[in-house]
Design a protein around this motif. Structure first.
Motif, short mmCIF file in Angstrom:
data_model
loop_
_atom_site.label_atom_id
_atom_site.label_comp_id
_atom_site.label_asym_id
_atom_site.label_seq_id
_atom_site.Cartn_x
_atom_site.Cartn_y
_atom_site.Cartn_z
N UNK A 1 -4.21 1.58 2.27
CA UNK A 1 -4.76 0.29 1.86
C UNK A 1 -4.09 -0.83 2.68
N UNK A 2 -5.04 -1.72 3.45
CA UNK A 2 -4.64 -2.90 4.38
C UNK A 2 -3.93 -3.86 3.76
N UNK A 3 -3.90 -3.98 2.44
CA UNK A 3 -3.33 -5.16 1.77
C UNK A 3 -1.83 -4.69 1.57
N UNK A 4 -1.41 -3.59 1.30
CA UNK A 4 -0.11 -3.04 0.83
C UNK A 4 0.36 -2.21 1.80
N UNK A 5 -0.19 -1.98 3.04
CA UNK A 5 -0.09 -0.84 4.01
C UNK A 5 0.19 0.47 3.58
N UNK A 6 -0.33 0.93 2.25
CA UNK A 6 -0.23 2.19 1.80
C UNK A 6 0.95 2.46 0.59
N UNK A 7 1.60 1.33 0.62
CA UNK A 7 2.72 1.48 -0.38
C UNK A 7 2.35 1.39 -2.08
N UNK A 8 1.28 0.76 -2.32
CA UNK A 8 0.66 0.93 -3.60
C UNK A 8 1.14 -0.49 -4.26
N UNK A 9 2.12 -0.99 -3.74
CA UNK A 9 2.74 -2.32 -4.42
C UNK A 9 3.08 -3.35 -3.38
N UNK B 1 2.15 -4.15 -8.59
CA UNK B 1 0.83 -3.08 -8.01
C UNK B 1 0.10 -4.13 -7.46
N UNK B 2 -0.51 -3.40 -6.19
CA UNK B 2 -1.39 -3.89 -5.26
C UNK B 2 -2.70 -4.18 -6.05
N UNK B 3 -3.23 -5.28 -6.11
CA UNK B 3 -4.43 -5.49 -6.61
C UNK B 3 -5.47 -4.96 -5.85
N UNK B 4 -5.42 -4.89 -4.65
CA UNK B 4 -6.41 -4.35 -3.51
C UNK B 4 -6.88 -2.97 -3.83
N UNK B 5 -5.96 -1.85 -4.32
CA UNK B 5 -5.95 -0.51 -4.20
C UNK B 5 -5.76 0.04 -5.62
N UNK B 6 -5.28 -1.03 -6.74
CA UNK B 6 -4.89 -0.65 -7.89
C UNK B 6 -3.56 0.17 -7.92
N UNK B 7 -2.83 0.16 -6.79
CA UNK B 7 -1.61 0.78 -6.92
C UNK B 7 -1.58 2.03 -6.15
N UNK B 8 -2.71 2.59 -5.83
CA UNK B 8 -2.93 4.04 -5.33
C UNK B 8 -2.27 3.99 -3.89
N UNK B 9 -2.75 2.88 -2.96
CA UNK B 9 -2.15 3.10 -1.53
C UNK B 9 -3.04 3.52 -0.60
N UNK B 10 -4.35 3.83 -1.20
CA UNK B 10 -5.56 4.71 -0.42
C UNK B 10 -6.63 3.58 0.17
N UNK B 11 -6.92 3.73 1.22
CA UNK B 11 -8.04 2.89 1.75
C UNK B 11 -9.62 3.28 0.91
N UNK C 1 -13.18 -3.36 -3.26
CA UNK C 1 -13.80 -4.54 -2.63
C UNK C 1 -15.39 -4.50 -2.72
N UNK C 2 -16.12 -3.51 -2.60
CA UNK C 2 -17.44 -3.41 -2.60
C UNK C 2 -18.18 -3.59 -3.96
N UNK C 3 -17.38 -3.66 -4.94
CA UNK C 3 -17.83 -3.75 -6.32
C UNK C 3 -18.63 -4.94 -6.57
#
Length: 70
Positions: free
Chosen positions: A28-36, A51-61, A68-70
């Motif tokens: 994830x570019x927002x949290x660099x894969x940490x999930x938070x 938790x990262x709002x960009x990936x919902x805490x998963x850390x996956x791109x 992002x595309x929703x």
């Protein structure tokens, strides 16, 4: 105006390069894969996380891209 346009273009190219690097790594570019996100406090030693709002805490791109595309 030419200088401002050049700066904006440089910043956009930098962002696109970062996105490409994160996609290649699958992070994830927002949290660099940490999930938070960690929030450090200058007054207390303790830090909290959210938790990262960009990936919902998963850390996956892929999750970041889907949200992002929703």
């Amino acid at each position: 105006m030419g200088l401002l346009n050049a700066l904006a273009e440089w910043n956009n190219q930098r962002y696109e390069k970062r996105l490409a690097q994160m996609e290649e790594k699958g992070l994830c570019p927002d949290c660099h894969g940490h999930g938070y996100h960690m929030f450090a406090s200058e007054y207390f030693y303790m830090s909290s996380h959210q938790e990262c709002p960009g990936c919902d805490g998963s850390g996956a791109f892929d999750d970041w891209n889907n949200l992002r595309n929703k």
